[in-house]
Design a protein around this motif. Structure first.
Motif, PDB file in Angstrom:
ATOM      1  N   GLN A 112       0.695  -1.325   0.183  1.00 14.70           N
ATOM      2  CA  GLN A 112      -0.361   0.077   0.586  1.00 14.70           C
ATOM      3  C   GLN A 112       0.601   1.283  -0.060  1.00 14.70           C
ATOM      4  OE1 GLN A 112      -3.370   0.501   2.509  1.00 14.70           O
ATOM      5  NE2 GLN A 112      -2.380   1.862   3.640  1.00 14.70           N
ATOM      6  N   THR A 113       0.512   2.482  -0.678  1.00 16.65           N
ATOM      7  CA  THR A 113       1.235   3.356  -0.792  1.00 16.65           C
ATOM      8  C   THR A 113      -0.094   4.212  -0.652  1.00 16.65           C
ATOM      9  OG1 THR A 113       1.401   4.028  -2.639  1.00 16.65           O
ATOM     10  CG2 THR A 113       2.752   2.831  -1.957  1.00 16.65           C
ATOM     11  N   ILE A 114       0.569   5.397  -0.149  1.00 18.05           N
ATOM     12  CA  ILE A 114       0.309   7.386   0.383  1.00 18.05           C
ATOM     13  C   ILE A 114       0.610   8.397  -0.336  1.00 18.05           C
ATOM     14  CG2 ILE A 114      -1.168   8.623   1.694  1.00 18.05           C
ATOM     15  CD1 ILE A 114      -1.782   6.155   3.621  1.00 18.05           C
ATOM     16  N   GLN A 115       0.269   8.823  -1.208  1.00 17.32           N
ATOM     17  CA  GLN A 115       0.807   9.951  -2.051  1.00 17.32           C
ATOM     18  C   GLN A 115       0.004  11.016  -1.452  1.00 17.32           C
ATOM     19  OE1 GLN A 115       1.042   7.931  -6.084  1.00 17.32           O
ATOM     20  NE2 GLN A 115       1.879   9.526  -6.140  1.00 17.32           N
ATOM     21  N   LEU A 116       0.312  12.254  -1.441  1.00 16.09           N
ATOM     22  CA  LEU A 116       0.264  13.517  -0.728  1.00 16.09           C
ATOM     23  C   LEU A 116      -0.058  14.673  -1.337  1.00 16.09           C
ATOM     24  CD1 LEU A 116       0.952  14.081   3.123  1.00 16.09           C
ATOM     25  CD2 LEU A 116      -1.108  13.129   2.133  1.00 16.09           C
ATOM     26  N   CYS A 117      -0.822  15.456  -1.463  1.00 14.93           N
ATOM     27  CA  CYS A 117      -1.013  16.618  -2.683  1.00 14.93           C
ATOM     28  C   CYS A 117       0.310  17.979  -2.000  1.00 14.93           C
ATOM     29  CB  CYS A 117      -2.335  17.111  -3.076  1.00 14.93           C
ATOM     30  SG  CYS A 117      -2.262  18.274  -4.681  1.00 14.93           S
ATOM     31  N   VAL A 118       1.276  18.287  -2.764  1.00 11.28           N
ATOM     32  CA  VAL A 118       1.930  19.381  -2.438  1.00 11.28           C
ATOM     33  C   VAL A 118       1.804  20.172  -3.602  1.00 11.28           C
ATOM     34  CG1 VAL A 118       3.997  20.078  -1.753  1.00 11.28           C
ATOM     35  CG2 VAL A 118       3.654  17.989  -0.984  1.00 11.28           C
ATOM     36  N   ASP A 119       2.139  21.514  -3.263  1.00 10.59           N
ATOM     37  CA  ASP A 119       1.719  22.785  -3.878  1.00 10.59           C
ATOM     38  C   ASP A 119       3.392  23.065  -4.743  1.00 10.59           C
ATOM     39  OD1 ASP A 119       2.408  25.591  -5.628  1.00 10.59           O
ATOM     40  OD2 ASP A 119      -0.209  25.770  -4.438  1.00 10.59           O
ATOM     41  N   ALA A 120       3.375  22.670  -6.768  1.00  5.20           N
ATOM     42  CA  ALA A 120       5.145  22.763  -6.481  1.00  5.20           C
ATOM     43  C   ALA A 120       5.486  24.090  -6.351  1.00  5.20           C
ATOM     44  CB  ALA A 120       4.775  22.398  -8.177  1.00  5.20           C
ATOM     45  N   GLY A 121       5.364  24.974  -6.610  1.00  9.13           N
ATOM     46  CA  GLY A 121       5.276  26.450  -6.629  1.00  9.13           C
ATOM     47  C   GLY A 121       5.112  26.689  -5.183  1.00  9.13           C
ATOM     48  N   THR A 122       4.522  26.119  -3.819  1.00  7.77           N
ATOM     49  CA  THR A 122       4.871  26.950  -2.734  1.00  7.77           C
ATOM     50  C   THR A 122       5.854  26.089  -1.697  1.00  7.77           C
ATOM     51  OG1 THR A 122       3.272  25.949  -1.702  1.00  7.77           O
ATOM     52  CG2 THR A 122       2.395  28.606  -2.593  1.00  7.77           C
ATOM     53  N   GLY A 123       5.289  24.709  -1.736  1.00  7.58           N
ATOM     54  CA  GLY A 123       5.899  23.364  -1.363  1.00  7.58           C
ATOM     55  C   GLY A 123       5.394  23.528   0.110  1.00  7.58           C
ATOM     56  N   GLU A 124       3.437  23.801  -0.109  1.00 10.06           N
ATOM     57  CA  GLU A 124       2.891  23.964   0.739  1.00 10.06           C
ATOM     58  C   GLU A 124       2.114  22.381   0.108  1.00 10.06           C
ATOM     59  OE1 GLU A 124       0.702  26.940   2.048  1.00 10.06           O
ATOM     60  OE2 GLU A 124       2.010  28.633   1.605  1.00 10.06           O
ATOM     61  N   LEU A 125       1.516  22.003   1.857  1.00 12.69           N
ATOM     62  CA  LEU A 125       0.712  20.633   1.815  1.00 12.69           C
ATOM     63  C   LEU A 125      -0.371  21.172   1.616  1.00 12.69           C
ATOM     64  CD1 LEU A 125       0.497  17.517   2.260  1.00 12.69           C
ATOM     65  CD2 LEU A 125       0.514  18.527   4.115  1.00 12.69           C
ATOM     66  N   ARG A 126      -1.411  20.410   0.150  1.00 15.04           N
ATOM     67  CA  ARG A 126      -2.706  20.807   0.380  1.00 15.04           C
ATOM     68  C   ARG A 126      -3.224  19.878   1.518  1.00 15.04           C
ATOM     69  NH1 ARG A 126      -5.162  22.990  -4.734  1.00 15.04           N
ATOM     70  NH2 ARG A 126      -6.950  21.900  -3.233  1.00 15.04           N
ATOM     71  N   LEU A 127      -4.741  20.025   1.483  1.00 15.79           N
ATOM     72  CA  LEU A 127      -5.281  18.888   2.787  1.00 15.79           C
ATOM     73  C   LEU A 127      -6.468  17.975   2.022  1.00 15.79           C
ATOM     74  CD1 LEU A 127      -4.945  20.780   6.028  1.00 15.79           C
ATOM     75  CD2 LEU A 127      -3.601  19.121   5.175  1.00 15.79           C
ATOM     76  N   ASP A 128      -6.379  18.654   0.588  1.00 12.56           N
ATOM     77  CA  ASP A 128      -7.640  17.996  -0.309  1.00 12.56           C
ATOM     78  C   ASP A 128      -6.860  18.000  -1.285  1.00 12.56           C
ATOM     79  OD1 ASP A 128      -7.358  21.034  -0.959  1.00 12.56           O
ATOM     80  OD2 ASP A 128      -9.016  21.040  -1.147  1.00 12.56           O
ATOM     81  N   CYS A 129      -7.586  17.062  -2.446  1.00 13.59           N
ATOM     82  CA  CYS A 129      -6.601  16.852  -3.585  1.00 13.59           C
ATOM     83  C   CYS A 129      -6.633  18.369  -4.475  1.00 13.59           C
ATOM     84  CB  CYS A 129      -7.536  14.970  -3.912  1.00 13.59           C
ATOM     85  SG  CYS A 129      -6.404  13.718  -3.283  1.00 13.59           S
TER      86      CYS A 129
END
Length: 139
Positions: free
Chosen positions: A107-124
């Motif tokens: 199993q893998t889990i991937q999180l969404c990160v804004d490429a410009g700011t490096g900030e983690l998104r809490l939604d897709c």
């Protein structure tokens, strides 16, 4: 949900460890084959992710080795999308191709990160969710 994709592989000499079985560190490469096939099916593989302005690092990976894979063994690797609204969670099964015998679960889990700011998104991103739901509703 039922969205999945499969990839095929054959164990090569360079995959083996001194015990003549697939070295545990090579299994993520097999998982990546199926993950890539699944993301292609969603039309949201790494080029589309980058174009949309997001990167999706794997933040968790779990692998359960049930039986070893051996030289020249033909494998079927299935990736099934489990979650997509707040993260990408994918389940994998690696089976012996001719017999269907289970060799590995993962199993893998991937999180969404804004490429410009490096900030983690809490939604897709909505674009990704639309692609998943369109495939899910049409599948």
């Amino acid at each position: 949900m039922g969205i999945f994709a499969e990839a095929k592989a054959e164990v090569q000499f360079y995959d083996l460890d001194p015990m003549q079985i697939v070295w545990h560190g090579n299994y993520p490469r097999f998982l990546e084959l199926a993950r890539g096939a699944l993301l292609d099916r969603l039309d949201y593989n790494y080029p589309q992710m980058a174009a949309s302005g997001y990167v999706w690092p794997i933040v968790d990976m779990q692998i359960k080795y049930v039986k070893p894979a051996r030289l020249a063994q033909k494998l079927t690797i299935r990736a099934t999308l489990l979650e997509y609204e707040n993260r990408i969670k994918i389940a994998y099964r690696i089976n012996d191709d001719p017999s269907g015998e289970l060799l590995t679960k993962a199993q893998t889990i991937q999180l969404c990160v804004d490429a410009g700011t490096g900030e983690l998104r809490l939604d897709c991103p909505p674009e990704f969710i639309r692609k998943v739901e369109a495939l899910r509703d049409g599948a």
